[in-house]
Design a protein around this motif. Structure first.
Motif, short mmCIF file in Angstrom:
data_model
loop_
_atom_site.label_atom_id
_atom_site.label_comp_id
_atom_site.label_asym_id
_atom_site.label_seq_id
_atom_site.Cartn_x
_atom_site.Cartn_y
_atom_site.Cartn_z
N GLU A 1 0.98 -0.76 -0.16
CA GLU A 1 0.27 -0.08 0.05
C GLU A 1 0.61 1.17 0.17
N ALA A 2 2.07 1.22 0.88
CA ALA A 2 2.71 2.17 0.87
C ALA A 2 3.35 2.72 -0.84
N ALA A 3 3.79 1.40 -0.99
CA ALA A 3 4.44 1.42 -1.81
C ALA A 3 3.60 2.58 -3.72
N GLN A 4 1.93 1.90 -3.57
CA GLN A 4 1.48 3.11 -4.29
C GLN A 4 0.74 3.42 -4.11
N LEU A 5 0.84 4.06 -3.29
CA LEU A 5 0.94 5.37 -2.44
C LEU A 5 2.01 6.15 -3.23
N LEU A 6 3.55 5.65 -2.62
CA LEU A 6 4.57 7.01 -3.13
C LEU A 6 4.96 6.74 -4.46
N ASP A 7 4.55 5.69 -5.37
CA ASP A 7 4.75 6.14 -7.20
C ASP A 7 3.56 7.23 -7.20
N LYS A 8 3.05 7.00 -7.03
CA LYS A 8 1.68 8.79 -7.42
C LYS A 8 2.50 10.15 -7.26
N MET A 9 3.60 10.28 -5.59
CA MET A 9 3.90 11.04 -5.13
C MET A 9 5.28 11.88 -5.74
N ASP A 10 4.90 13.22 -5.21
CA ASP A 10 5.94 13.69 -6.09
C ASP A 10 6.80 13.15 -5.93
N GLU A 11 8.63 13.54 -6.78
CA GLU A 11 10.12 12.54 -6.53
C GLU A 11 10.48 13.07 -5.07
N GLY A 12 10.37 14.35 -4.72
CA GLY A 12 10.79 15.14 -3.65
C GLY A 12 10.62 14.43 -2.35
N GLU A 13 9.14 13.95 -2.44
CA GLU A 13 8.31 14.53 -1.80
C GLU A 13 8.55 13.13 -0.83
N VAL A 14 8.89 11.94 -1.99
CA VAL A 14 9.01 10.31 -1.78
C VAL A 14 10.72 10.21 -1.26
N LEU A 15 11.59 10.60 -2.32
CA LEU A 15 12.96 11.06 -1.50
C LEU A 15 13.83 11.24 0.16
N GLU A 16 12.61 12.15 0.46
CA GLU A 16 11.78 12.39 1.41
C GLU A 16 11.72 11.76 2.52
N ILE A 17 10.85 10.83 2.35
CA ILE A 17 10.28 10.01 3.24
C ILE A 17 10.98 9.23 3.25
N LEU A 18 10.95 8.12 1.96
CA LEU A 18 12.91 7.29 1.95
C LEU A 18 13.53 7.32 3.08
N ASN A 19 13.86 8.54 2.61
CA ASN A 19 15.29 8.94 3.81
C ASN A 19 15.01 9.24 4.97
N GLU A 20 13.63 9.39 5.59
CA GLU A 20 13.61 9.47 7.19
C GLU A 20 13.02 7.93 7.57
N MET A 21 13.10 6.41 5.98
CA MET A 21 12.40 5.43 7.09
C MET A 21 13.45 4.81 7.42
N ASP A 22 13.53 3.56 8.20
CA ASP A 22 14.59 2.37 8.78
C ASP A 22 14.82 1.84 7.23
N GLN A 23 15.60 1.52 7.07
CA GLN A 23 16.42 0.47 6.63
C GLN A 23 15.50 -1.06 6.26
N LYS A 24 15.08 -1.50 7.00
CA LYS A 24 13.91 -2.39 6.73
C LYS A 24 12.69 -1.81 6.18
#
Length: 176
Positions: free
Chosen positions: A128-151
């Motif tokens: 579900e998260a991947a589906q939503l992230l694919d629809k978001m702006d590139e900069g926003e996705v990069l920020e969210i992925l950088n804040e998440m843990d590695q797992k």
């Protein structure tokens, strides 16, 4: 016999003038110019010279007084301008402080909102998260992925569009 005075004081046109000492001519001597008229004309010429010098001094004094008055006016104008500028600087500093407080408050609200949103994406199932992230702006996705843990990112990357996963990887490597 007359005693000679050290200096004769003459008052002409309201001015006090000092004339050279008047003394009697030595016995048997003739005054210069041949007669008794020569001495008063010399005194008159000297008096005119002193009067002229006094007039020049008075004119200079008046010029200096006028300049001093003009400088006093300019000095007062500068003081007034300085006071206005100081008041304006205080006003601008106050406005800047208010803007800084407002900006800080806004950043806190945005940060709080960002943290809430990040928690939501962490709580979602990876698909579900991947589906939503694919629809978001590139900069926003990069920020969210950088804040998440590695797992969490390891579970999301295979489910996201391949181009987006590669861009995040390149961005993360370039940031080092």
């Amino acid at each position: 016999m007359k005693k000679s005075l050290p200096a004769t004081v003459m008052v002409m046109s309201g001015l006090l003038l000092l004339a050279p000492p008047v003394s009697s001519p030595p016995a048997g001597a003739q005054p210069a110019g041949g007669g008794p008229q020569a001495q008063p004309s010399a005194v008159a010429a000297g008096a005119k010279s002193v009067v002229g010098e006094m007039a020049l001094v008075e004119a200079k004094r008046q010029q200096l007084a006028a300049r001093e008055a003009a400088l006093a006016v300019k000095e007062q104008e500068l003081k007034n301008l300085s006071a206005k500028l100081e008041a304006r600087v205080k006003e601008l500093e106050s406005a800047k402080a208010a803007l800084d407080r407002s900006l800080d408050a806004r950043k806190k609200v945005q940060s709080a909102n960002y943290q809430k949103m990040l928690k939501v994406y962490k709580a979602l199932k990876p698909a579900e998260a991947a589906q939503l992230l694919d629809k978001m702006d590139e900069g926003e996705v990069l920020e969210i992925l950088n804040e998440m843990d590695q797992k969490r990112v390891a579970k999301l990357l295979p489910l996201m569009k391949q181009e987006r996963a590669l861009r995040w990887t390149r961005h993360s490597l370039a940031a080092k």
